[in-house]
Enzyme design. Structure first.
Site, PDB file in Angstrom:
ATOM      1  N   ARG A 133       0.766  -1.032   0.006  1.00  0.00           N
ATOM      2  CA  ARG A 133      -0.102   0.084  -0.056  1.00  0.00           C
ATOM      3  C   ARG A 133       0.781   1.075  -0.011  1.00  0.00           C
ATOM      4  O   ARG A 133       1.902   1.267   0.778  1.00  0.00           O
ATOM      5  CB  ARG A 133      -0.845  -0.095   1.121  1.00  0.00           C
ATOM      6  CG  ARG A 133      -2.113  -0.948   1.175  1.00  0.00           C
ATOM      7  CD  ARG A 133      -2.983  -0.593   0.008  1.00  0.00           C
ATOM      8  NE  ARG A 133      -4.245  -1.693   0.002  1.00  0.00           N
ATOM      9  CZ  ARG A 133      -4.403  -2.539  -0.631  1.00  0.00           C
ATOM     10  NH1 ARG A 133      -3.548  -3.094  -1.597  1.00  0.00           N
ATOM     11  NH2 ARG A 133      -5.417  -3.512  -0.681  1.00  0.00           N
ATOM     12  N   HIS A 138      -1.142   0.167  -9.785  1.00  0.00           N
ATOM     13  CA  HIS A 138      -1.735  -0.964  -8.929  1.00  0.00           C
ATOM     14  C   HIS A 138      -2.300  -2.288  -9.631  1.00  0.00           C
ATOM     15  O   HIS A 138      -3.491  -2.285  -9.448  1.00  0.00           O
ATOM     16  CB  HIS A 138      -2.953  -0.252  -7.957  1.00  0.00           C
ATOM     17  CG  HIS A 138      -3.300  -0.816  -6.726  1.00  0.00           C
ATOM     18  ND1 HIS A 138      -3.633  -0.190  -5.711  1.00  0.00           N
ATOM     19  CD2 HIS A 138      -3.424  -2.222  -6.430  1.00  0.00           C
ATOM     20  CE1 HIS A 138      -3.968  -1.248  -4.682  1.00  0.00           C
ATOM     21  NE2 HIS A 138      -3.696  -2.258  -4.991  1.00  0.00           N
TER      22      HIS A 138
HETATM   23  P1  NAP Z   1      -1.248 -11.795   4.629  1.00  0.00           P
HETATM   24  O1  NAP Z   1      -1.551 -13.025   4.427  1.00  0.00           O
HETATM   25  O2  NAP Z   1      -2.347 -11.137   5.720  1.00  0.00           O
HETATM   26  O3  NAP Z   1       0.017 -11.464   4.982  1.00  0.00           O
HETATM   27  C1  NAP Z   1       0.480 -10.277   5.841  1.00  0.00           C
HETATM   28  C2  NAP Z   1       1.906 -10.520   6.323  1.00  0.00           C
HETATM   29  O4  NAP Z   1       2.407  -9.444   7.109  1.00  0.00           O
HETATM   30  C3  NAP Z   1       1.993 -11.489   7.656  1.00  0.00           C
HETATM   31  O5  NAP Z   1       3.126 -12.398   7.341  1.00  0.00           O
HETATM   32  C4  NAP Z   1       2.065 -10.703   8.809  1.00  0.00           C
HETATM   33  O6  NAP Z   1       2.670 -11.466   9.788  1.00  0.00           O
HETATM   34  C5  NAP Z   1       2.825  -9.439   8.171  1.00  0.00           C
HETATM   35  N1  NAP Z   1       2.522  -8.209   9.108  1.00  0.00           N
HETATM   36  C6  NAP Z   1       1.357  -7.664   9.481  1.00  0.00           C
HETATM   37  N2  NAP Z   1       1.534  -6.794  10.126  1.00  0.00           N
HETATM   38  C7  NAP Z   1       2.771  -6.753  10.642  1.00  0.00           C
HETATM   39  C8  NAP Z   1       3.779  -5.952  11.444  1.00  0.00           C
HETATM   40  N3  NAP Z   1       3.122  -5.081  12.181  1.00  0.00           N
HETATM   41  N4  NAP Z   1       4.951  -5.997  11.466  1.00  0.00           N
HETATM   42  C9  NAP Z   1       5.425  -7.271  10.881  1.00  0.00           C
HETATM   43  N5  NAP Z   1       5.074  -7.852   9.923  1.00  0.00           N
HETATM   44  C10 NAP Z   1       3.336  -7.816   9.841  1.00  0.00           C
HETATM   45  O7  NAP Z   1      -1.659 -10.737   3.696  1.00  0.00           O
HETATM   46  P2  NAP Z   1      -1.369 -10.991   1.806  1.00  0.00           P
HETATM   47  O8  NAP Z   1      -2.513 -11.674   1.485  1.00  0.00           O
HETATM   48  O9  NAP Z   1      -0.131 -11.636   1.809  1.00  0.00           O
HETATM   49  O10 NAP Z   1      -1.351  -9.328   1.383  1.00  0.00           O
HETATM   50  C11 NAP Z   1      -0.392  -8.579   1.963  1.00  0.00           C
HETATM   51  C12 NAP Z   1      -1.082  -7.210   1.434  1.00  0.00           C
HETATM   52  O11 NAP Z   1      -0.659  -7.180  -0.237  1.00  0.00           O
HETATM   53  C13 NAP Z   1      -2.508  -6.822   1.531  1.00  0.00           C
HETATM   54  O12 NAP Z   1      -2.801  -6.352   2.830  1.00  0.00           O
HETATM   55  C14 NAP Z   1      -2.714  -5.751   0.554  1.00  0.00           C
HETATM   56  O13 NAP Z   1      -2.370  -4.497   0.967  1.00  0.00           O
HETATM   57  C15 NAP Z   1      -1.356  -6.064  -0.445  1.00  0.00           C
HETATM   58  N6  NAP Z   1      -1.933  -6.425  -1.781  1.00  0.00           N
HETATM   59  C16 NAP Z   1      -1.644  -5.576  -2.696  1.00  0.00           C
HETATM   60  C17 NAP Z   1      -1.905  -5.867  -4.236  1.00  0.00           C
HETATM   61  C18 NAP Z   1      -1.527  -5.134  -5.278  1.00  0.00           C
HETATM   62  O14 NAP Z   1      -1.953  -5.445  -6.451  1.00  0.00           O
HETATM   63  N7  NAP Z   1      -0.612  -4.120  -5.261  1.00  0.00           N
HETATM   64  C19 NAP Z   1      -2.738  -7.054  -4.406  1.00  0.00           C
HETATM   65  C20 NAP Z   1      -3.079  -7.798  -3.548  1.00  0.00           C
HETATM   66  C21 NAP Z   1      -2.470  -7.534  -2.089  1.00  0.00           C
HETATM   67  P3  NAP Z   1       2.087 -12.605  10.501  1.00  0.00           P
HETATM   68  O15 NAP Z   1       2.207 -13.656   9.557  1.00  0.00           O
HETATM   69  O16 NAP Z   1       3.063 -12.873  11.561  1.00  0.00           O
HETATM   70  O17 NAP Z   1       0.782 -12.336  11.082  1.00  0.00           O
HETATM   71  C1  GLV Z   2      -5.406  -5.188  -3.879  1.00  0.00           C
HETATM   72  O1  GLV Z   2      -4.529  -4.173  -3.681  1.00  0.00           O
HETATM   73  C2  GLV Z   2      -6.085  -6.046  -2.939  1.00  0.00           C
HETATM   74  O2  GLV Z   2      -5.774  -5.715  -1.532  1.00  0.00           O
HETATM   75  O3  GLV Z   2      -6.431  -7.215  -3.378  1.00  0.00           O
END
Ligand code: NAP
Ligand code: GLV
Length: 306
Positions: A221, A269
């Site tokens: 983000r 994005h």
């Molecule tokens: P997820 O499975 O919830 O993984 C989040 C990771 O971040 C987990 O390993 C978590 O740690 C860690 N984390 C959270 N808060 C933290 C903190 N304060 N300090 C250290 N580590 C922390 O999420 P995801 O599905 O991988 O997605 C991640 C993010 O990618 C989304 O929230 C979104 O903002 C972004 N995204 C972007 C796009 C795009 O097109 N640009 C698309 C999809 C998603 P733990 O494992 O220990 O809980």
């Molecule tokens: C895209 O940014 C998502 O959070 O799925």
């Protein structure tokens, strides 16, 4: 069962049609102001008015992995928020991040610029063992990215909230180990959710701890990056550049300085796009599971603890 579909940024008709096909016994309708309240909704960037008119809402499926925009709205804490988990986004993210990391490591941007000037100018290979890639966030997307980068034999580090053991990744956890994680990283990849703890985390203090000449890939983000700090560190030569897919203000304003920066690559994005077929199938399967009183994954009830 009646489900309300409410999105301010997707094509309603086609999504509705696919959800209806996947859930033929369920009544699904596009939310309109004044519509009867429901207990279950599928949303993307919903309006506050939608929540104000939902006193019975129990489960809300978010058509995105990130829930930060949802939690800007006011709604009852008893509502179960269910996010997308992978649903075809992880492999896209792996492609995008590998492209950015390899582009930096192989100097592909420089070769493109050489070619535009008619220059045939090979450069010496770099030492892969010195190109440490650090992944912030080892969740669904971060772990898939790590797996893909592992295939290219980059030394990998990962940082998350809770301690993890992942093959081929030196794992660090929590604020206490952030400094050790950052030290010596050549390419920093951000895949953290946007929360109060991660807002502004990519700043002068943290980015200065990377190896001189380091590169940033932000695909999480925009609000996690202090944009002026990135520009200053590039100008000072401490960072060599960045690939940015997300921005504090989206679309990126026409006058934003990032547009004219040669060392900053910008995409709108798109690193991991919400795929309709996969998302509909995942949500429909969770709705079936709930109807059978089975537990589901992906529930995020409190963004602060997310
Ligand atoms: P997820 O499975 O919830 O993984 C989040 C990771 O971040 C987990 O390993 C978590 O740690 C860690 N984390 C959270 N808060 C933290 C903190 N304060 N300090 C250290 N580590 C922390 O999420 P995801 O599905 O991988 O997605 C991640 C993010 O990618 C989304 O929230 C979104 O903002 C972004 N995204 C972007 C796009 C795009 O097109 N640009 C698309 C999809 C998603 P733990 O494992 O220990 O809980
Ligand atoms: C895209 O940014 C998502 O959070 O799925």
């Amino acid at each position: 069962m009646h489900i309300s579909f409410h999105s301010t940024d997707t094509d309603h008709a086609i999504w509705l049609q696919d959800f209806q096909a996947a859930l033929p016994t369920v009544q699904i309708s596009t939310w309109q102001p004044g519509a009867a309240p429901v207990s279950c909704a599928i949303v993307r960037n919903p309006t506050q008015q939608f929540f104000d008119e939902q006193p019975q809402l129990a489960t809300m499926f978010n058509l995105a992995a990130g829930v930060d925009s949802l939690f800007k709205r006011q709604f009852r804490s008893s509502v179960n928020v269910v996010r997308l988990e992978d649903s075809g986004m992880a492999v896209q993210m792996a492609e995008y991040v590998c492209h950015a990391v390899i582009g930096h490591f192989r100097g592909l941007g420089q070769y493109q610029s050489d070619a535009r000037q008619g220059l045939w100018q090979p450069r010496a290979p770099k030492d892969r063992s010195q190109c440490v890639v650090g992944i912030m966030g080892l969740g669904v997307l971060g772990q898939r990215v790590a797996k893909a980068l592992h295939g290219f034999e980059f030394p990998l580090r990962g940082w998350s909230r809770s301690a993890k053991q992942i093959q081929g990744v030196a794992c660090f956890a929590g604020d206490a180990q952030l400094g050790d994680f950052l030290q010596g990283v050549q390419v920093l990849v951000c895949l953290l959710p946007l929360t109060d703890a991660t807002r502004g985390l990519l700043n002068r203090h943290t980015l200065s701890q990377l190896k001189p000449g380091a590169y940033l890939v932000n695909v999480a983000r925009g609000a996690q990056l202090v944009e002026d700090d990135l520009i200053a560190l590039i100008d000072q030569g401490h960072l060599s550049g960045a690939t940015l897919d997300v921005f504090d203000t989206e679309p990126l304003p026409a006058a934003h300085p990032f547009w004219s920066r040669p060392h900053i690559s910008i995409t709108p994005h798109i690193s991991a796009i919400t795929l309709r077929a996969e998302s509909v199938a995942q949500i429909a399967s969770k709705i079936h599971a709930l109807a059978r009183n089975e537990p589901i994954t992906g529930i995020v009830n409190n963004q602060m603890h997310y």
